[in-house]
Enzyme design. Structure first.
Site, PDB file in Angstrom:
ATOM      1  N   GLU A  49       0.830  -1.208   0.000  1.00  0.00           N
ATOM      2  CA  GLU A  49       0.000   0.000   0.000  1.00  0.00           C
ATOM      3  C   GLU A  49       0.866   1.260   0.000  1.00  0.00           C
ATOM      4  OE1 GLU A  49      -3.026   0.436  -0.649  1.00  0.00           O
ATOM      5  OE2 GLU A  49      -3.744  -1.617  -0.566  1.00  0.00           O
ATOM      6  N   TYR A 130      -6.209   6.965   3.972  1.00  0.00           N
ATOM      7  CA  TYR A 130      -6.440   5.893   3.003  1.00  0.00           C
ATOM      8  C   TYR A 130      -5.729   4.598   3.423  1.00  0.00           C
ATOM      9  CZ  TYR A 130      -5.779   2.834  -0.843  1.00  0.00           C
ATOM     10  OH  TYR A 130      -5.726   1.687  -1.596  1.00  0.00           O
ATOM     11  N   ASP A 148      -9.745   5.384  -2.725  1.00  0.00           N
ATOM     12  CA  ASP A 148      -8.647   5.936  -3.526  1.00  0.00           C
ATOM     13  C   ASP A 148      -9.238   6.476  -4.830  1.00  0.00           C
ATOM     14  OD1 ASP A 148      -9.267   3.721  -4.996  1.00  0.00           O
ATOM     15  OD2 ASP A 148      -7.263   2.844  -4.981  1.00  0.00           O
ATOM     16  N   CYS A 200     -14.020  -0.463 -14.617  1.00  0.00           N
ATOM     17  CA  CYS A 200     -14.515   0.918 -14.585  1.00  0.00           C
ATOM     18  C   CYS A 200     -13.317   1.857 -14.743  1.00  0.00           C
ATOM     19  CB  CYS A 200     -15.264   1.169 -13.276  1.00  0.00           C
ATOM     20  SG  CYS A 200     -16.259   2.666 -13.319  1.00  0.00           S
ATOM     21  N   CYS A 207     -18.643  -1.203 -19.419  1.00  0.00           N
ATOM     22  CA  CYS A 207     -19.917  -1.400 -18.707  1.00  0.00           C
ATOM     23  C   CYS A 207     -20.558  -2.735 -19.069  1.00  0.00           C
ATOM     24  CB  CYS A 207     -20.865  -0.240 -18.999  1.00  0.00           C
ATOM     25  SG  CYS A 207     -20.162   1.369 -18.574  1.00  0.00           S
ATOM     26  N   CYS A 210     -19.544  -5.253 -16.604  1.00  0.00           N
ATOM     27  CA  CYS A 210     -19.488  -4.790 -15.208  1.00  0.00           C
ATOM     28  C   CYS A 210     -20.580  -5.424 -14.349  1.00  0.00           C
ATOM     29  CB  CYS A 210     -19.624  -3.267 -15.170  1.00  0.00           C
ATOM     30  SG  CYS A 210     -19.586  -2.615 -13.495  1.00  0.00           S
TER      31      CYS A 210
END
Ligand code: SF4
Length: 357
Positions: A49, A130, A148, A200, A207, A210
């Site tokens: 991270e 975050y 994020d 996305c 889409c 998705c």
């Protein structure tokens, strides 16, 4: 998305998609293993991270492999010499992260392990809102909302938020919170990240593939690709400076370690002037400096930089004002802008010829 029932159904749909489409990442415990009770290693999740802040997965993988091979746990990293960690980080950018990484490792090793909640994580060096949420969710399965850039984009589209970033950040975070489930929150957080990274996507959201298409207002309205809206950024200013490459007769170049605070803090680099609109030359020693044609360009977060490079060959007994000659010089241990300076010099072959003497 319009009520809690749909949010629940959307979350379930996303988790089912994650169960079959989760990215395989070196720091990740996949959904099948996770379902069997395997918990991710907090050291590996934390390290990934921190590396992923401002950096892509593709760029991080090689660094992550090198770090975890060399320092397989937080105790090993905590006892590593600063200079070796900074050199290993070279090229990844945003060097304050590497300094905080070491500071954090030392605190965690001293405490005997990572905290298991967000507030404890947040108190550690270099861990902000975050990262603390991400570690708490991914490692400890806490129902924290992890937001994020990827998640902001997904949420802006799901709810068709047309207000521009960065002003809309708080609103998007509040909407994201309405989605965070109590069940499998760690997998949910990673599913949102994966969806933003692979489906996305910023320019051409896919889409048709998705799992959230049936819930997505921007998709309904045909405005997905235009979201999230962004307030135009002010153009970056350009600063200028001088970088000095002095090479001793044995081939050792003169390098200095930058002050611990500030841009490229703690990293090695070429002596030079300040970086301003109108810098003054600041050679580190008296020598027959030759200015190379052209400039080295590099872009930082807040400004563009143009460096004029000067080179000189100097004798064995030369004493610089600061820094030291390094007979074991390794260009790969330089941060990117300093590496560009070296490449600028090297491509002109100015110091070609056998080393030695
Ligand atoms: Fe993004 Fe399209 Fe999925 Fe909406 S339907 S979340 S815009 S990929």
């Amino acid at each position: 998305m319009r009520d809690g029932v749909n949010a629940q159904r959307a979350t379930d749909a996303l988790l089912r998609w994650y169960d079959r489409a989760a990215r395989v990442l070196p720091w990740r415990v996949g959904p099948a293993e996770r379902a069997q009770g395997v918990r991710p290693d907090p050291y590996r999740v934390w390290l990934s991270e921190v590396m992923l802040q401002q950096t892509t997965v593709a760029a991080v993988k090689a660094y992550f492999h090198r770090f975890t091979t060399r320092w397989p746990d937080v105790q090993a990293l905590a006892t590593a010499p600063d200079a070796e960690v900074m050199a290993e980080w070279a090229g990844l950018g945003y060097y304050a992260r590497a300094r905080n990484l070491l500071a954090c490792a030392r605190v965690v090793a001293g405490n005997g392990g990572f905290p298991t909640d967000r507030a404890g994580l947040r108190a550690l060096p270099g861990i902000g809102a975050y990262t603390s949420a991400a570690i708490a969710a991914i490692v400890w399965d806490r129902p924290e909302t992890v937001v994020d850039g990827n998640v902001e984009r997904v949420v802006a589209r799901l709810f068709a938020v047309t207000a521009p970033l960065p002003g809309a950040k708080r609103h998007l975070a509040a909407l994201a919170e309405t989605l965070t489930p109590q069940h499998r929150p760690g997998d949910f957080a990673q599913a949102m990240m994966d969806l933003g990274a692979t489906v996305c996507t910023p320019r051409n959201p896919r889409c048709a593939e998705c799992p959230l298409a049936g819930f997505c207002r921007a998709h309904d309205a045909g405005i997905a690709a235009s979201l999230p809206a962004k307030t135009p950024k002010a153009p970056k200013p350009t600063r200028r400076g001088y970088a000095y490459v002095a090479l001793r007769a044995d081939g050792a170049p003169l390098l200095e370690t930058r002050p611990p605070r500030g841009l490229l803090g703690g990293m090695r680099g070429w002596p030079g002037s300040d970086w301003t609109e109108e810098p003054a030359p600041a050679p580190p020693l008296a020598a027959d400096w030759r200015h190379l044609p052209g400039v080295v360009r590099h872009t930082f977060t807040h400004f563009h930089l143009e460096l004029t490079v000067a080179v000189a060959q100097v004798g064995h007994g030369t004493a610089p004002h600061s820094g030291a000659f390094d007979p074991d010089f390794d260009p790969d241990a330089l941060p990117t802008v300093m590496r560009k300076v070296w490449d600028h010099v090297a491509t002109r072959d100015l110091f070609a010829g056998p080393k030695g003497g």
